[in-house]
Design an enzyme around this catalytic site. Structure first.
Site, mmCIF file in Angstrom:
data_model
loop_
_atom_site.group_PDB
_atom_site.id
_atom_site.type_symbol
_atom_site.label_atom_id
_atom_site.label_comp_id
_atom_site.label_asym_id
_atom_site.label_seq_id
_atom_site.Cartn_x
_atom_site.Cartn_y
_atom_site.Cartn_z
ATOM 1 N N ASP A 57 0.855 -1.174 0.000
ATOM 2 C CA ASP A 57 0.000 0.000 0.000
ATOM 3 C C ASP A 57 0.900 1.235 0.000
ATOM 4 O O ASP A 57 2.112 1.141 0.243
ATOM 5 C CB ASP A 57 -0.883 -0.047 1.251
ATOM 6 C CG ASP A 57 -1.747 1.193 1.421
ATOM 7 O OD1 ASP A 57 -2.424 1.585 0.459
ATOM 8 O OD2 ASP A 57 -1.717 1.778 2.519
ATOM 9 N N ASP A 59 -0.396 5.003 1.156
ATOM 10 C CA ASP A 59 -0.718 5.895 2.272
ATOM 11 C C ASP A 59 -0.500 5.213 3.614
ATOM 12 O O ASP A 59 -1.100 4.173 3.908
ATOM 13 C CB ASP A 59 -2.170 6.371 2.181
ATOM 14 C CG ASP A 59 -2.397 7.342 1.038
ATOM 15 O OD1 ASP A 59 -1.485 8.132 0.753
ATOM 16 O OD2 ASP A 59 -3.493 7.312 0.438
ATOM 17 N N SER A 173 -2.689 1.253 -4.467
ATOM 18 C CA SER A 173 -3.253 2.316 -3.638
ATOM 19 C C SER A 173 -4.696 2.620 -3.979
ATOM 20 O O SER A 173 -5.059 2.710 -5.160
ATOM 21 C CB SER A 173 -2.419 3.594 -3.796
ATOM 22 O OG SER A 173 -3.024 4.685 -3.139
ATOM 23 N N ASP A 247 -1.487 -0.939 5.820
ATOM 24 C CA ASP A 247 -1.841 -0.350 7.117
ATOM 25 C C ASP A 247 -3.319 -0.494 7.425
ATOM 26 O O ASP A 247 -3.781 -0.016 8.466
ATOM 27 C CB ASP A 247 -1.455 1.139 7.157
ATOM 28 C CG ASP A 247 -2.446 2.013 6.403
ATOM 29 O OD1 ASP A 247 -3.035 2.931 7.011
ATOM 30 O OD2 ASP A 247 -2.649 1.774 5.199
#
Length: 306
Positions: A57, A59, A173, A247
């Site tokens: 990922d 961010d 993303s 995350d």
């Protein structure tokens, strides 16, 4: 430097225990099933770099959750919002949507199916509000330069290792693709072996945003099956081991749907609502890093892969 506690056979560094990796013994590192992780690690190490791909990922995974001063790091949508020419009305609306949907995204009780419905609503509303605005190309480039210091400590080492070993990296993303690309370029991380799959803007001949290209990617539908007809799939179709990093709970499924994938080591960066969410993350990720601003664990693993 090779870890002293590993056994070496024909240049293969076989672990005798997960604890052979000092970075996995830190207090903020959590592993639910050490035997499972041990087996996965040795399989990836023994198979070597030619069978490995990295899926991550962007961010708050490649970038930190917060800086040392406690300031929250901008997401890719946040980068767009910070461009000076973006109308205040959009910024206010984007903040309003985030205040509604961000708590849902990190809710420790709500089920994935219900969360997915809310995430779809969030992304549709957010993308709809982009329409009609001029794409701020130069401003975004300037904002991206400010993002360089926001990457996790050690991302450069991940990119350098993967370049040297010719291991493909997919940055998957649910944010704004142009912002992700701009940040990676600013940090000199967008090398030929690094590919980005994200939500890219549809822009007309006057540089006006008219929508999003293709199907919207959101937190809970990021899946490597979506890239089967892309250049990236051609790069990894013989690579059946994956080092995956994310995350968000939804990120744990980024490598699902690729039939050839054998072993997936899932690393989760937990930086929000940490206490209530720890067990949820442990149920989805093999290794969970709580409030960690580094890439120490991924790099420790990669150093053992010849």
């Amino acid at each position: 430097m090779i870890l002293a506690m590993t056994c070496t056979y024909n240049n293969i560094h076989t672990l005798s225990s997960v604890d052979d990796i000092p970075e996995l013994k830190k207090d903020n590192i959590h592993i639910l099933n050490k035997k499972k992780v041990f087996d996965k690690l040795n399989k990836v190490i023994n198979d070597g770099h030619s069978k490995l791909q990295i899926v991550t990922d962007f961010d708050h995974t490649l970038t930190r959750h917060t800086m040392d001063n406690g300031e929250t790091v901008l997401t890719s949508f946040g980068m767009f919002r910070e461009c000076p020419s973006i109308p205040q009305s959009y910024k206010d609306e984007e903040q309003r949507l985030a205040s509604i949907y961000k708590p849902i995204e990190v809710d420790a009780v709500m089920g994935v199916e219900e969360k997915t419905k809310h995430m779809v609503d969030w992304y549709k509303e957010a993308h709809e509000r982009l329409k009609g605005m001029k794409f701020p190309k130069q401003e975004l480039t300037d904002i991206a330069q400010q993002m360089v210091e926001c990457f996790r400590i050690g991302v450069k080492d991940v990119i350098s290792w993967s370049e040297t070993q010719q291991v493909p990296v997919l940055v998957f993303s649910a944010g704004l693709g142009e912002c992700v690309v701009a940040a990676l370029k600013a940090a000199n991380f967008l090398l030929p072996h690094v590919k980005v799959v994200s939500n890219f803007l549809a822009i007309d001949e006057t540089d006006t945003i008219v929508g999003i290209k293709g199907e919207v990617i959101h937190t809970y539908n990021k899946n490597e099956a979506a890239i089967k007809d892309t250049e990236y799939f051609e790069m990894v179709k013989t690579r059946h081991n994956v080092l995956l990093m994310g995350d968000n709970i939804g990120d744990a499924g980024m490598a699902e749907g690729m039939d050839h994938c054998d072993v997936i080591i899932k690393i989760g960066f937990l930086g929000r609502n940490t206490g209530p969410n720890l067990q949820n993350y442990l149920n989805k990720f093999d290794i969970v890093l709580v409030d960690d601003s580094t890439m120490d664990v991924p790099n420790a693993i990669l150093k053992l892969v010849s």
